[in-house]
Design a protein around this motif. Structure first.
Motif, PDB file in Angstrom:
ATOM      1  N   GLU A 161       0.734  -1.218  -0.209  1.00  0.00           N
ATOM      2  CA  GLU A 161       0.087  -0.062  -0.005  1.00  0.00           C
ATOM      3  C   GLU A 161       0.904   1.081  -0.033  1.00  0.00           C
ATOM      4  N   GLU A 162       1.991   1.141   0.196  1.00  0.00           N
ATOM      5  CA  GLU A 162       3.189   2.223   0.307  1.00  0.00           C
ATOM      6  C   GLU A 162       3.506   2.704  -1.062  1.00  0.00           C
ATOM      7  N   PHE A 163       3.305   1.730  -2.181  1.00  0.00           N
ATOM      8  CA  PHE A 163       3.808   2.063  -3.569  1.00  0.00           C
ATOM      9  C   PHE A 163       2.719   2.955  -4.211  1.00  0.00           C
ATOM     10  N   GLY A 164       3.343   3.893  -5.002  1.00  0.00           N
ATOM     11  CA  GLY A 164       2.409   4.833  -5.807  1.00  0.00           C
ATOM     12  C   GLY A 164       2.687   4.832  -7.167  1.00  0.00           C
ATOM     13  N   LEU A 165       3.781   3.869  -7.587  1.00  0.00           N
ATOM     14  CA  LEU A 165       3.773   3.705  -9.034  1.00  0.00           C
ATOM     15  C   LEU A 165       4.798   2.527  -9.268  1.00  0.00           C
ATOM     16  N   LEU A 166       4.494   1.834 -10.529  1.00  0.00           N
ATOM     17  CA  LEU A 166       5.425   1.016 -11.049  1.00  0.00           C
ATOM     18  C   LEU A 166       5.903   1.250 -12.379  1.00  0.00           C
ATOM     19  N   LEU A 167       7.088   1.162 -12.461  1.00  0.00           N
ATOM     20  CA  LEU A 167       7.532   1.377 -14.060  1.00  0.00           C
ATOM     21  C   LEU A 167       8.341  -0.017 -14.659  1.00  0.00           C
ATOM     22  N   HIS A 168       7.757  -0.414 -15.683  1.00  0.00           N
ATOM     23  CA  HIS A 168       8.336  -1.470 -16.432  1.00  0.00           C
ATOM     24  C   HIS A 168       9.030  -1.161 -17.661  1.00  0.00           C
ATOM     25  N   GLY A 169      10.160  -1.586 -17.874  1.00  0.00           N
ATOM     26  CA  GLY A 169      11.075  -1.428 -19.084  1.00  0.00           C
ATOM     27  C   GLY A 169      11.601  -2.734 -19.516  1.00  0.00           C
ATOM     28  N   SER A 170      11.509  -2.658 -21.067  1.00  0.00           N
ATOM     29  CA  SER A 170      11.810  -3.812 -21.784  1.00  0.00           C
ATOM     30  C   SER A 170      12.508  -3.393 -23.156  1.00  0.00           C
ATOM     31  N   LEU A 171      12.989  -4.101 -23.898  1.00  0.00           N
ATOM     32  CA  LEU A 171      13.694  -3.848 -25.171  1.00  0.00           C
ATOM     33  C   LEU A 171      12.985  -4.762 -26.359  1.00  0.00           C
ATOM     34  N   ALA A 208      11.782   7.584 -11.326  1.00  0.00           N
ATOM     35  CA  ALA A 208      11.159   7.105 -10.253  1.00  0.00           C
ATOM     36  C   ALA A 208      11.432   8.150  -9.133  1.00  0.00           C
ATOM     37  N   ALA A 209      12.748   8.505  -8.983  1.00  0.00           N
ATOM     38  CA  ALA A 209      13.279   9.517  -7.935  1.00  0.00           C
ATOM     39  C   ALA A 209      12.395  10.935  -8.047  1.00  0.00           C
ATOM     40  N   SER A 210      12.210  11.249  -9.365  1.00  0.00           N
ATOM     41  CA  SER A 210      11.309  12.585  -9.604  1.00  0.00           C
ATOM     42  C   SER A 210       9.994  12.580  -8.943  1.00  0.00           C
ATOM     43  N   HIS A 211       9.416  11.413  -9.235  1.00  0.00           N
ATOM     44  CA  HIS A 211       8.022  10.995  -8.764  1.00  0.00           C
ATOM     45  C   HIS A 211       8.055  11.081  -7.095  1.00  0.00           C
ATOM     46  N   LEU A 212       9.085  10.349  -6.570  1.00  0.00           N
ATOM     47  CA  LEU A 212       9.039  10.712  -5.008  1.00  0.00           C
ATOM     48  C   LEU A 212       9.399  11.962  -4.663  1.00  0.00           C
ATOM     49  N   ALA A 213      10.127  12.636  -5.382  1.00  0.00           N
ATOM     50  CA  ALA A 213      10.792  13.812  -4.761  1.00  0.00           C
ATOM     51  C   ALA A 213       9.565  15.042  -5.078  1.00  0.00           C
ATOM     52  N   ALA A 214       8.504  14.629  -6.034  1.00  0.00           N
ATOM     53  CA  ALA A 214       7.414  15.636  -5.907  1.00  0.00           C
ATOM     54  C   ALA A 214       6.390  15.601  -5.101  1.00  0.00           C
ATOM     55  N   GLY A 215       6.645  14.351  -4.265  1.00  0.00           N
ATOM     56  CA  GLY A 215       5.852  14.163  -3.122  1.00  0.00           C
ATOM     57  C   GLY A 215       4.541  13.598  -3.719  1.00  0.00           C
ATOM     58  N   ALA A 216       4.540  12.986  -4.892  1.00  0.00           N
ATOM     59  CA  ALA A 216       3.344  12.485  -5.428  1.00  0.00           C
ATOM     60  C   ALA A 216       2.860  11.246  -4.728  1.00  0.00           C
ATOM     61  N   ARG A 217       1.910  10.541  -5.250  1.00  0.00           N
ATOM     62  CA  ARG A 217       1.241   9.554  -4.547  1.00  0.00           C
ATOM     63  C   ARG A 217       2.098   8.457  -4.053  1.00  0.00           C
ATOM     64  N   GLY A 218       2.057   7.886  -2.782  1.00  0.00           N
ATOM     65  CA  GLY A 218       2.989   6.796  -2.253  1.00  0.00           C
ATOM     66  C   GLY A 218       4.314   7.245  -1.688  1.00  0.00           C
ATOM     67  N   SER A 219       5.020   6.509  -1.080  1.00  0.00           N
ATOM     68  CA  SER A 219       6.274   6.902  -0.631  1.00  0.00           C
ATOM     69  C   SER A 219       7.331   5.776  -1.046  1.00  0.00           C
ATOM     70  N   ALA A 220       7.064   5.050  -2.200  1.00  0.00           N
ATOM     71  CA  ALA A 220       7.887   3.929  -2.977  1.00  0.00           C
ATOM     72  C   ALA A 220       7.419   3.697  -4.245  1.00  0.00           C
TER      73      ALA A 220
END
Length: 311
Positions: A72-82, A124-136
């Motif tokens: 419940e602490e997660f505010g975002l998931l980013l998935h990368g692939s080639l 991800a760091a930008s998302h967290l630094a902006a104080g957006a949803r979630g702490s992880a």
């Protein structure tokens, strides 16, 4: 960019068994010359029956357990692939998020070839630094280089691709490491090295005609100054290094270990660690030469190796 109170809470991987490169040489899939230049000892090859999204789920489950961060602490998931993720036109990140951090966590698929392993951290760091949803934030990568669409041994002229998935948890509430800084430097004109003179297609031809990045690269070099292109590659890497260290307020002499891409060695004596200004023993090449280039996962896999082996 300097970051405050951003931490790496955990890393996790799902990596298959390595296959010795000598086997590919004996089968004719890898020439002895390429084998000698690249310097790989083995390459990770996934077994039949597992797709990249499920590989990513396994890696994310490991990272989630190690982090101690509640879903419940997660505010975002980013998935990368080639490369191909098992189906066309579907939200891979949402599949991974539902099975790990929850059905209501926003999930995005992010693309920038192997650079997404580093670029995703900055996002991800930008998302967290902006104080957006979630702490992880959960970052995942996954790729499997299987036929008939690709041939891992000859797809690229500078390296051999390995299979694998990685996950990293970034948090505002602590972790085993602090993220001090990131730096991104771009030269978008170099995209043509991966395009060559190949025209755009109305639909993907990969199911019928295997991808050949080597041909594209050689076509580019035939029409451009190869040395000049190499210098431009080196320039952006050096600029990123200088900016990242400056933002971290750290001289390069304080670097103990450096995680580098497992992209193989180059012809001649000048290698990636020379460009970065460190000794090869300080890098993760001894590990990367056993995995092959696992795309965007090289960074997290290399870091996980250092953590797990007290390297």
């Amino acid at each position: 960019m300097r970051w405050e109170n951003i931490h790496i809470a955990a890393v996790g991987t799902w990596l298959p068994e390595p296959v010795a490169v000598e086997a590919a040489v004996r089968s004719g899939e890898l020439t002895p010359e390429r084998c000698e230049v690249f310097g790989y000892r083995s390459v990770l090859v996934a077994p039949e029956g597992i797709a990249p999204p499920d590989m990513a789920v396994h890696a994310a489950e490991t990272a989630l357990k190690r982090s101690g961060v509640a879903p419940e602490e997660f505010g975002l998931l980013l998935h990368g692939s080639l490369w191909f993720q098992g189906l066309d036109v579907w939200p891979v990140g949402s599949y991974i998020a539902q099975r790990t951090v929850g059905r209501t966590v926003p999930a995005l698929d992010v693309q920038q070839r192997c650079n997404i392993g580093v670029g995703g951290i900055e996002l991800a760091a930008s998302h967290l630094a902006a104080g957006a949803r979630g702490s992880a934030v959960m970052l995942t990568t996954a790729d499997r280089w299987d036929g008939p669409g690709v041939n891992r041994w000859s797809l690229h002229e500078d390296h051999v691709y390995g299979d694998g998935a990685t996950a990293m948890v970034l948090s505002r509430h602590g972790g085993f490491a602090r993220l001090l800084s990131t730096a991104t430097v771009a030269d978008n004109s170099l995209e043509a090295m991966a395009r060559g003179d190949e025209p755009f297609h109305p639909v993907s031809p990969a199911a019928h005609t295997p991808l050949d990045l080597t041909r594209r690269s050689r076509q580019y070099k035939a029409e451009h100054d190869e040395d000049e292109a190499a210098l431009r590659h080196a320039r952006v890497m050096l600029q990123a290094k200088v900016k990242a260290l400056a933002a971290a307020r750290m001289p390069s002499s304080r670097l103990a270990r450096v995680v580098i891409p497992a992209t193989g060695r180059r012809k001649g004596d000048y290698q990636l660690h020379h460009l970065l200004g460190v000794e090869e023993r300080q890098t993760t090449w001894a590990y990367g030469r056993t995995t092959g280039h696992i795309g965007g996962g090289d960074l997290a896999a290399g870091l996980a190796h250092l953590v797990e082996t007290d390297g």
